[in-house]
Design an enzyme around this catalytic site. Structure first.
Site, PDB file in Angstrom:
ATOM      1  N   LYS A   3     -15.469  12.879   7.070  1.00 41.59           N
ATOM      2  CA  LYS A   3     -14.877  12.884   5.730  1.00 41.59           C
ATOM      3  C   LYS A   3     -14.174  11.542   5.541  1.00 41.59           C
ATOM      4  O   LYS A   3     -13.095  11.296   6.087  1.00 41.59           O
ATOM      5  CB  LYS A   3     -13.895  14.033   5.573  1.00 41.59           C
ATOM      6  N   CYS A  54      20.852 -13.832  -6.908  1.00 46.82           N
ATOM      7  CA  CYS A  54      20.932 -13.443  -5.491  1.00 46.82           C
ATOM      8  C   CYS A  54      19.841 -14.189  -4.715  1.00 46.82           C
ATOM      9  O   CYS A  54      18.664 -14.140  -5.090  1.00 46.82           O
ATOM     10  CB  CYS A  54      20.735 -11.938  -5.350  1.00 46.82           C
ATOM     11  N   LYS A  90      -9.788  19.420   7.703  1.00 42.90           N
ATOM     12  CA  LYS A  90      -8.849  18.291   7.639  1.00 42.90           C
ATOM     13  C   LYS A  90      -8.130  18.100   8.974  1.00 42.90           C
ATOM     14  O   LYS A  90      -7.602  19.056   9.539  1.00 42.90           O
ATOM     15  CB  LYS A  90      -7.806  18.555   6.549  1.00 42.90           C
ATOM     16  N   ASP A 145     -12.146   8.614   3.899  1.00 45.06           N
ATOM     17  CA  ASP A 145     -10.995   8.685   3.003  1.00 45.06           C
ATOM     18  C   ASP A 145     -11.070   7.569   1.961  1.00 45.06           C
ATOM     19  O   ASP A 145     -10.416   6.544   2.070  1.00 45.06           O
ATOM     20  CB  ASP A 145      -9.711   8.590   3.835  1.00 45.06           C
ATOM     21  N   CYS A 185      20.552  -4.664  -6.548  1.00 41.44           N
ATOM     22  CA  CYS A 185      21.424  -5.822  -6.668  1.00 41.44           C
ATOM     23  C   CYS A 185      21.097  -6.414  -8.034  1.00 41.44           C
ATOM     24  O   CYS A 185      19.948  -6.768  -8.294  1.00 41.44           O
ATOM     25  CB  CYS A 185      21.108  -6.835  -5.558  1.00 41.44           C
ATOM     26  N   TYR A 200     -20.806   4.422   1.498  1.00 45.33           N
ATOM     27  CA  TYR A 200     -21.595   5.296   2.371  1.00 45.33           C
ATOM     28  C   TYR A 200     -22.202   6.397   1.511  1.00 45.33           C
ATOM     29  O   TYR A 200     -21.475   7.101   0.799  1.00 45.33           O
ATOM     30  CB  TYR A 200     -20.714   5.927   3.449  1.00 45.33           C
TER      31      TYR A 200
HETATM   32  S1  IVH Z   1     -19.321  16.051  -0.264  1.00 46.03           S
HETATM   33  C1  IVH Z   1     -19.057  19.044  -3.748  1.00 46.03           C
HETATM   34  N1  IVH Z   1     -19.243  14.493   1.876  1.00 46.03           N
HETATM   35  O1  IVH Z   1     -14.001  14.254  -0.043  1.00 46.03           O
HETATM   36  C2  IVH Z   1     -19.211  18.072  -2.668  1.00 46.03           C
HETATM   37  N2  IVH Z   1     -17.422  14.441   0.341  1.00 46.03           N
HETATM   38  O2  IVH Z   1     -12.311  16.543  -0.648  1.00 46.03           O
HETATM   39  C3  IVH Z   1     -18.085  17.118  -2.456  1.00 46.03           C
HETATM   40  N3  IVH Z   1     -15.670  12.861   0.913  1.00 46.03           N
HETATM   41  O3  IVH Z   1     -14.545  14.267  -3.514  1.00 46.03           O
HETATM   42  C4  IVH Z   1     -18.440  15.894  -1.757  1.00 46.03           C
HETATM   43  N4  IVH Z   1     -16.588  12.113   2.762  1.00 46.03           N
HETATM   44  O4  IVH Z   1     -14.612  11.995  -2.301  1.00 46.03           O
HETATM   45  C5  IVH Z   1     -18.619  14.898   0.739  1.00 46.03           C
HETATM   46  N5  IVH Z   1     -19.256  13.163   3.774  1.00 46.03           N
HETATM   47  C6  IVH Z   1     -18.662  13.566   2.659  1.00 46.03           C
HETATM   48  C7  IVH Z   1     -17.413  13.031   2.253  1.00 46.03           C
HETATM   49  C8  IVH Z   1     -16.835  13.515   1.077  1.00 46.03           C
HETATM   50  C9  IVH Z   1     -15.548  12.019   1.943  1.00 46.03           C
HETATM   51  C10 IVH Z   1     -14.669  13.023  -0.174  1.00 46.03           C
HETATM   52  C11 IVH Z   1     -15.261  13.017  -1.572  1.00 46.03           C
HETATM   53  C12 IVH Z   1     -14.873  14.359  -2.165  1.00 46.03           C
HETATM   54  C13 IVH Z   1     -13.683  14.722  -1.330  1.00 46.03           C
HETATM   55  C14 IVH Z   1     -13.477  16.225  -1.324  1.00 46.03           C
END
Ligand code: IVH
Length: 716
Positions: free
Chosen positions: A118, A453, A335, A120, A448, A245
């Site tokens: 996932k 200053c 998460k 960020d 301040c 990506y």
């Molecule tokens: S799938 C409905 N794949 O995480 C499907 N999301 O918390 C949603 N994200 O809005 C997206 N890596 O911005 C998917 N490998 C991944 C991801 C990913 C990051 C983000 C994405 C999404 C958010 C959801």
């Protein structure tokens, strides 16, 4: 032989080579050329294209950075909503999700999961087709596909068209050859969704620049990426080195292939960057193992991840599982916990910023958190210290997210970590100039308010000279300190500050204001430590050059609260000159919500800050002084209207003069939204001849109806 090629062929060949090497570098991470060799190829292409401008096409690797979007970003509907994901925070929640998935499908069916990191960042939707965003349609001739549009997620249904910025991301192919499409089994027109991220190295570099410029650092790479993708200057975006990506492949709003895993393969084959940490797994036990293996990767990837996304592999099963509210049932985000550590709060330092804001910074006993030694954490403000109830000597829990500055989240109270004893005394006077600190009613920060200053003047000068503001090279920390009469060592050397933290003054200051910079003479500079003739001349030249930066830069450089790059640009384009802005930006005008709030995106808070800035005599004097010194303070005026902000329109029937497209464009460029269906939330239905059921619905719901003339009147 190259000499026998026609210019057209030579250009094609260079483009193919460059695309191949871009792919190796940005997608495969396996470059075969040095940077210099790549640049040489690019220069040859640019040289040929300059000689044959008629052969330049939008998908040429030389054309990543193009013109800026003229009127900000246009809003566009998504082919299928961009949803978010439900989260699982532990193994139990993950297993419960797996159970729900299997319960919803026939027990005879096997379920395969695809695990992805996932990332960020923020999600983007990229549309490809035979034409390009520049309207060319090479694909129609040679079977290739071209980037047509890049949209942000927006509210999930409607995104912003940020194509000009997406084009600058090197891992986004501008075109895909017919051969690659064929190899990947892709049609001509399709959509790719994925995540845009700012790599950690680019993030750190950006924040170094921001800090040198006296600007607040971006909180984390995600915020920085989000800000970058919405910047109106594609050349700035190009410098930031965003990365993309891919993780979804669609056509007409539907997944194109029967499995997520094969879609990822197809994306990779067609030239997109697909994260390499992907697995298709047969059981939730294997998924749990994948997650355990992925977590330690966090500190070595070079970009931030905050978990693992688990998706049901088969699209047919996904379809049957469907959605709940805003998230699919067929995917979940596991998460990771925030990275944290326990350490001792040894002291609290108080820093004075450019606006006079005093920030308490925790000095911590160094502790290793997620591979990084942490010895400073922000305490934000006096209220935060009170909320935490923290004292010097306490052991504290420190968290490091993707954020620049770690946070203290709580005081740790147990036998092994006895409570500290010393209360944190928030100073009553400025630690640098000793003037009394003040707190504006309703605000949390102590400031301040002494405009002279030394800490504030120093930050003001650093901000003025910074990259992206006046770009005065050679006017960094050490030089500013010297010009202010302080030791050049300031910052690095504790001897250079008094016990109270104020800088030691070693000689008569050469400057007191920004204006004084422009009065510096060669002899003045030659008297400083380590400044020879060459350095002095170069700096004077840089200072002189900065006079021509224009109104937006001056506005940004003045450091008015809430006026960043974009607001400065909008103000400059709206007012056209500093005189005009200063005449209009009065306290009275703000009270009446006039003038300033007429500028697109400038709200009451910003308007108030601008009026307050120009109400201060010292600031007015500075602007007058800068004008007299010959600084350029005009800009080309551009009228932007936002008269329809917040209103939703539905178009129906045939209008007498406007086409559907041009009516839509006019509404959107005035800040309105065009929707396809009438509801209670619709502000107006614009009806032409032969309007049908939409008009009936508008009438039955009591929605206002306009004809073309009415619309034009509304548009002013
Ligand atoms: S799938 C409905 N794949 O995480 C499907 N999301 O918390 C949603 N994200 O809005 C997206 N890596 O911005 C998917 N490998 C991944 C991801 C990913 C990051 C983000 C994405 C999404 C958010 C959801």
């Amino acid at each position: 032989m190259a000499s026998e090629l026609t210019p057209d062929q030579a250009i094609q060949e260079l483009r193919d080579q460059l695309r191949h090497h871009e792919y190796l570098y940005y997608v495969e991470d396996a470059p075969e050329l040095t940077d210099a060799q790549y640049d040489a190829l690019m220069n040859r292409l640019k040289g040929l294209e300059e000689k044959h401008p008629e052969l330049v096409t939008a998908d040429s690797p030389s054309q990543r950075v193009g013109g800026k979007p003229k009127e900000g970003f246009t809003k566009m509907p998504h082919s299928r909503p961009m949803l978010s994901l439900d989260n699982a925070y532990n193994e139990e929640e993950l297993r419960a999700w797996d159970q729900r998935v299997r319960d919803a499908l026939p027990s005879t069916e096997a379920v395969r999961y695809v695990c992805e990191l996932k990332l960020d960042g923020l999600s983007l939707a990229l549309q490809y087709g035979a034409g390009s965003d520049k309207g060319e349609a090479h694909g129609a001739k040679d079977g290739s596909a071209h980037l047509v549009r890049g949209l942000t997620r927006g509210d999930g249904s409607i995104g912003e068209d940020v194509t000009s910025n997406v084009r600058t991301i090197r891992s986004v192919p501008l075109s895909i050859s017919a051969a690659k499409l064929k190899a990947a089994g892709l049609p001509h027109s399709f959509e790719v969704r994925g995540e845009v991220v700012l790599p950690q190295a680019s993030f750190l570099k950006l924040n170094e620049e921001r800090e040198a410029a006296g600007q607040a650092p971006a909180a984390n790479p995600r915020n920085a990426a989000a800000g970058t993708i919405r910047t109106l200057e594609p050349n700035i975006v190009a410098q930031r080195r965003l990365d993309f990506y891919a993780y979804f492949l669609l056509r007409d709003g539907e997944f194109l292939l029967p499995q997520q895993s094969t879609a990822l393969d197809a994306l990779k084959t067609s030239g997109f960057r697909v994260n390499k940490y992907v697995r298709a797994l047969k059981s939730i036990d294997e998924v749990v193992k994948f997650i355990a293996d992925a977590e330690p990767l966090r500190d070595s990837l070079g970009y931030e991840i905050d978990g693992v996304v688990i998706k049901v592999d088969a699209t047919a099963q996904q379809r049957r599982l469907g959605f709940t509210g805003k998230a699919p049932r067929w995917a979940i985000a596991y998460k990771f916990a925030a990275r944290a550590g326990i350490t001792k709060l040894e002291d609290v330092l108080f820093q004075v910023g450019r606006t006079g804001k005093v920030t308490p910074v925790a000095a911590l006993a160094p502790v290793l958190i997620g591979g990084t030694t942490v010895s400073r954490a922000t305490l934000h403000n006096a209220d935060e210290i009170a909320r935490l109830g923290v004292r010097i000597g306490d052991f504290v829990q420190v968290e490091r997210g993707g954020d620049v500055i770690p946070k203290i989240v709580e005081v740790v109270e147990d036998k092994a970590h006895p409570r500290g004893t010393k209360e944190i005394a928030f100073p009553k006077s400025c630690p640098v100039c000793t003037s009394e600190l003040q707190r504006i009613e309703g605000e949390v920060d102590w400031r301040c308010v002494n405009n002279s200053c030394p800490a504030r003047v120093r930050e003001e000068l650093l901000h003025w000279s910074a990259r992206g503001v006046m770009n005065i090279e050679g006017l960094g920390d050490a030089m500013v300190a010297q010009l202010l009469g302080q030791s050049a060592e300031l910052g690095g050397d504790p001897e250079a500050v008094t016990e109270e933290g104020a800088p030691v003054v070693v000689r008569k200051p050469l400057i007191h204001t920004i204006g004084d910079l422009y009065r510096l003479k060669r002899e003045d500079l030659l008297g400083l430590e380590r400044v020879g003739e060459k350095t002095a001349d170069a700096l004077l030249e840089q200072i002189k050059r900065s006079k021509d930066g224009g109104l937006a830069r001056v506005l940004l450089g003045l450091g008015i609260r809430f006026v960043g790059e974009r607001t400065a640009q909008l103000l400059a384009e709206h007012f056209g000159s500093m005189d005009e802005l200063m005449t209009e930006a009065t306290q009275e005008a703000v009270q009446a919500s006039e003038a300033l709030e007429a500028v697109n995106e400038v709200g009451p808070k910003v308007a108030q800050a601008i009026a307050e800035f120009f109400a201060v005599e010292k600031n007015k004097d500075l602007v007058k002084d800068l004008a007299a010194l010959g600084l350029e303070m005009t800009a080309e005026k551009r009228v932007t209207t936002s008269t329809l902000e917040g209103l939703t329109f539905v178009l129906t029937g045939t209008l007498p003069n406007l086409t559907r497209e041009s009516a839509k464009e006019k509404i959107e460029s005035a800040g309105g939204r065009v929707s396809g269906s009438v509801s209670k939330k619709t502000s107006y239905v614009v009806a032409g001849e032969e309007a049908g059921s939409k008009l009936d619905k508008a009438n039955s719901l009591g929605v206002k109806v306009l004809d073309e003339a009415g619309l034009l009147e509304l548009l002013g």
